[in-house]
Design a protein around this motif. Structure first.
Motif, mmCIF file in Angstrom:
data_model
loop_
_atom_site.group_PDB
_atom_site.id
_atom_site.type_symbol
_atom_site.label_atom_id
_atom_site.label_comp_id
_atom_site.label_asym_id
_atom_site.label_seq_id
_atom_site.Cartn_x
_atom_site.Cartn_y
_atom_site.Cartn_z
ATOM 1 N N VAL A 9 -8.508 2.479 3.556
ATOM 2 C CA VAL A 9 -7.417 3.385 3.219
ATOM 3 C C VAL A 9 -6.285 2.564 2.623
ATOM 4 O O VAL A 9 -6.285 1.329 2.704
ATOM 5 C CB VAL A 9 -6.901 4.142 4.463
ATOM 6 N N ARG A 10 -5.359 3.238 2.022
ATOM 7 C CA ARG A 10 -4.182 2.509 1.522
ATOM 8 C C ARG A 10 -2.942 3.356 1.718
ATOM 9 O O ARG A 10 -2.973 4.575 1.726
ATOM 10 C CB ARG A 10 -4.391 2.082 0.074
ATOM 11 N N PHE A 11 -1.846 2.646 1.953
ATOM 12 C CA PHE A 11 -0.537 3.279 2.015
ATOM 13 C C PHE A 11 0.202 2.712 0.822
ATOM 14 O O PHE A 11 0.234 1.496 0.629
ATOM 15 C CB PHE A 11 0.149 2.919 3.340
ATOM 16 N N ALA A 12 0.748 3.611 -0.023
ATOM 17 C CA ALA A 12 1.227 3.157 -1.334
ATOM 18 C C ALA A 12 2.668 3.564 -1.619
ATOM 19 O O ALA A 12 2.934 4.327 -2.539
ATOM 20 C CB ALA A 12 0.295 3.719 -2.412
ATOM 21 N N PRO A 13 3.614 3.057 -0.857
ATOM 22 C CA PRO A 13 5.004 3.441 -1.116
ATOM 23 C C PRO A 13 5.570 2.690 -2.317
ATOM 24 O O PRO A 13 5.122 1.588 -2.638
ATOM 25 C CB PRO A 13 5.726 2.976 0.152
ATOM 26 N N LEU A 45 2.117 -1.809 -2.826
ATOM 27 C CA LEU A 45 3.499 -1.519 -3.220
ATOM 28 C C LEU A 45 3.498 -1.019 -4.658
ATOM 29 O O LEU A 45 3.133 -1.744 -5.586
ATOM 30 C CB LEU A 45 4.353 -2.774 -3.054
ATOM 31 N N ASP A 46 3.847 0.243 -4.824
ATOM 32 C CA ASP A 46 3.848 0.873 -6.144
ATOM 33 C C ASP A 46 5.180 0.559 -6.841
ATOM 34 O O ASP A 46 6.095 1.375 -6.859
ATOM 35 C CB ASP A 46 3.635 2.383 -5.999
ATOM 36 N N ASP A 47 5.230 -0.640 -7.390
ATOM 37 C CA ASP A 47 6.506 -1.120 -7.943
ATOM 38 C C ASP A 47 6.474 -1.226 -9.469
ATOM 39 O O ASP A 47 7.050 -2.153 -10.040
ATOM 40 C CB ASP A 47 6.860 -2.482 -7.322
ATOM 41 N N LEU A 197 3.474 5.461 -15.636
ATOM 42 C CA LEU A 197 3.807 6.351 -14.523
ATOM 43 C C LEU A 197 2.822 6.003 -13.413
ATOM 44 O O LEU A 197 1.858 5.293 -13.633
ATOM 45 C CB LEU A 197 3.654 7.813 -14.949
ATOM 46 N N TYR A 198 3.018 6.566 -12.259
ATOM 47 C CA TYR A 198 2.223 6.166 -11.106
ATOM 48 C C TYR A 198 0.730 6.530 -11.214
ATOM 49 O O TYR A 198 -0.139 5.836 -10.679
ATOM 50 C CB TYR A 198 2.897 6.760 -9.858
ATOM 51 N N THR A 199 0.437 7.600 -11.970
ATOM 52 C CA THR A 199 -0.917 8.181 -11.931
ATOM 53 C C THR A 199 -2.061 7.218 -12.252
ATOM 54 O O THR A 199 -3.013 7.096 -11.478
ATOM 55 C CB THR A 199 -0.996 9.376 -12.907
ATOM 56 N N ILE A 215 -5.250 9.104 1.690
ATOM 57 C CA ILE A 215 -4.562 10.030 2.600
ATOM 58 C C ILE A 215 -3.075 9.983 2.269
ATOM 59 O O ILE A 215 -2.454 8.917 2.318
ATOM 60 C CB ILE A 215 -4.826 9.645 4.078
ATOM 61 N N ARG A 216 -2.517 11.118 1.870
ATOM 62 C CA ARG A 216 -1.131 11.144 1.403
ATOM 63 C C ARG A 216 -0.557 12.537 1.579
ATOM 64 O O ARG A 216 -1.226 13.451 2.043
ATOM 65 C CB ARG A 216 -1.080 10.706 -0.062
ATOM 66 N N GLY A 217 0.679 12.688 1.171
ATOM 67 C CA GLY A 217 1.384 13.949 1.390
ATOM 68 C C GLY A 217 0.837 15.092 0.546
ATOM 69 O O GLY A 217 0.269 14.888 -0.534
HETATM 70 N N1 GLU Z 1 3.675 5.718 -4.813
HETATM 71 C C1 GLU Z 1 3.194 7.060 -4.606
HETATM 72 C C2 GLU Z 1 4.195 7.823 -3.770
HETATM 73 O O1 GLU Z 1 4.936 7.196 -3.047
HETATM 74 C C3 GLU Z 1 1.852 6.999 -3.929
HETATM 75 C C4 GLU Z 1 1.169 8.299 -3.807
HETATM 76 C C5 GLU Z 1 -0.246 8.060 -3.363
HETATM 77 O O2 GLU Z 1 -0.435 7.801 -2.181
HETATM 78 O O3 GLU Z 1 -1.130 8.088 -4.201
HETATM 79 O O4 GLU Z 1 4.273 9.030 -3.864
#
Ligand code: GLU
Length: 458
Positions: A9-13, A45-47, A197-199, A215-217
């Motif tokens: 899994v990944r958490f991607a803030p 880290l989505d930087d 962009l993030y996509t 797994i995300r919002g």
């Molecule tokens: N950086 C994106 C966000 O914070 C990640 C979303 C995702 O988990 O794909 O919304």
């Protein structure tokens, strides 16, 4: 909920602020999922937005996760992976799936408004696909730079005649979901200034890092439809998805990293326990009782992914304090002792059990350790109580005391003075602790000891 092989899994803030409790919810869902299934947890880290991302926020995220007990197996940042994104973008361009557009934001806005005025969905009409090379050159000569859209596979013969194209996925949290690719505009993957962009980076990384579960919002469900199309265009696997409901503040607004409200850091500075925050962040909005789970393992056993509600859930910080109190009131001496020692407050198990029902924050225990040790400001004693306290001093049984000392003493006092209830206890409490409230005096008295008790009475 097991997966045939161990999940990743990944958490991607994005490091554009400190994590708030809603971000932590996403991290925890991923962490607990990985823990339960023997999987790996990647912190990504989505930087890519270098104006808003900072190293300080990135460090803060790592720190907040560690404090929560989340230790990533791998940490990556997108800013060091541009070569990979460029490579994939080139392939998509070469195959015609990524196409150049020159509309200004104003022009796009006007198109949207015209469609909406006609009661139509504001979906981009793909006009840029019709541009000739000369027209493109003319835009470039004018100083416009292209932004790039991904051509969604939502048509049969021609991209100008879209048709309902359902993307279905079995959401690990919500069950079967359907997104219609004809209901959305071709997503912009690269901005006019060349930034991503993030996509696209997200999909490229999920593939490259072997992510099995995203797994995300729930705010990403429509994105997931488009991203599944991109996964299929650039690779041959599509991960599983899970979308959890979002936490909102007490007035029903979404949480934002930018405002710093309900940041994990501020909750920590407020003296709250990581496990009460974790329990609250995870169990809110699940239809399950919000219990104060003392460990991550316990929280993992308690959380039932199938019970997570689909609608967003309000979160009241006052509930968090109540949960923190519950956690402390149930905390074992074994768990508390190392921290008590560190604070110089380890007065033994009986002390911990006497003090803990009065704690709202762990640090409050210092006050009671000080009181037991006699380090407190004496309270003012009413003149009419001074005589009573003198009597109390005379009647105080001599050491050694047994476990009934308090009841022996107060029974004798009652008989002698005729006082009872508050009139009996309050002057004693004030004289012995300096406070009008606190732990049971029956439990405190043996901790204070006979010598000190005598010293505190007039
Ligand atoms: N950086 C994106 C966000 O914070 C990640 C979303 C995702 O988990 O794909 O919304």
């Amino acid at each position: 909920m097991t997966h045939s092989s161990a999940p990743t899994v990944r958490f991607a803030p994005s490091p554009t602020g400190r994590l708030h409790i809603g971000n932590m919810r996403t991290a925890l869902f991923n962490w607990l999922y990985a823990q339960k299934n023997g999987g790996q947890f990647v912190l990504r880290l989505d930087d890519t937005d270098h104006e808003r991302s900072t190293q300080e926020f990135a460090d803060g995220i790592v720190e907040d996760l560690a404090w929560m007990g989340i230790h990533p197996d791998r940490v990556e940042k997108q800013s060091s992976r541009f070569e990979l994104y460029d490579e994939v973008a080139k392939k998509l361009r070469d195959s015609g799936l990524l196409y150049a557009c020159y509309e200004t934001p104003d022009e796009i806005d006007r198109k949207r408004k015209r469609l909406m005025a006609r009661g139509l969905a504001p979906v981009y009409d793909r006009a840029a696909l019709k541009l000739t090379q000369d027209e493109r050159d003319a835009f470039e000569a004018e100083g416009r730079t292209a932004h790039w859209r991904f051509l969604l596979p939502n048509f049969a013969e021609t991209p100008f005649e879209t048709r309902r194209t359902e993307v279905k996925f079995d959401d690990v949290l919500r069950g079967e979901q359907t997104v219609d690719l004809a209901s959305m505009s071709d997503p912009v993957l690269i901005r006019g200034d060349g930034t991503y962009l993030y996509t696209l980076p997200s999909v490229v990384d999920d593939l490259d890092m072997g992510v099995t579960h995203v797994i995300r919002g729930g705010d990403h469900i429509a994105n997931t439809g488009a991203q599944i199309a991109i996964f299929k265009a650039i690779g041959d696997v599509v991960p599983e998805f899970g979308h959890h409901n979002l936490l909102q503040n007490a007035s029903g607004e979404g949480l934002s990293k930018r405002t710093g409200a309900l940041s994990v850091m501020s909750l920590r500075e407020d003296g709250l326990e990581p496990m009460s925050i974790a329990s609250m962040a995870t169990l809110t909005g699940t239809g399950q009782a919000i219990e104060a789970c003392a460990t991550m393992e316990l929280l993992g056993e308690t959380l039932d992914f199938t019970k997570v509600s689909k609608s967003n859930s309000k979160f009241d910080p006052a509930d968090l304090v109540a949960l923190n109190e519950k956690l402390l009131h149930e905390m074992s001496f074994a768990d508390a002792q190392p921290r008590l020692q560190e604070m110089g407050c380890d007065l033994g198990e009986a002390f911990w059990e006497t003090a803990r029902p009065n704690l709202s924050r762990f640090a409050d225990v210092k006050q009671w350790a000080d009181i037991v040790a006699g380090k407190f400001d004496a309270a003012e004693i009413e003149p009419e109580d001074v005589e009573f306290l003198k009597e109390a001093k005379e009647l105080l049984p001599a050491a050694p005391w047994d476990a009934d000392i308090w009841s022996t003493w107060t029974t004798a006092l009652k008989e002698k003075t005729g006082r009872k209830g508050r009139g009996l206890f309050m002057p004693l409490r004030l004289a012995l602790t300096g406070q009008g409230h606190g732990p049971e005096l029956a439990d405190l008295l043996p901790l204070i000891g006979s010598e000190e008790t005598l010293r505190r009475l007039p």
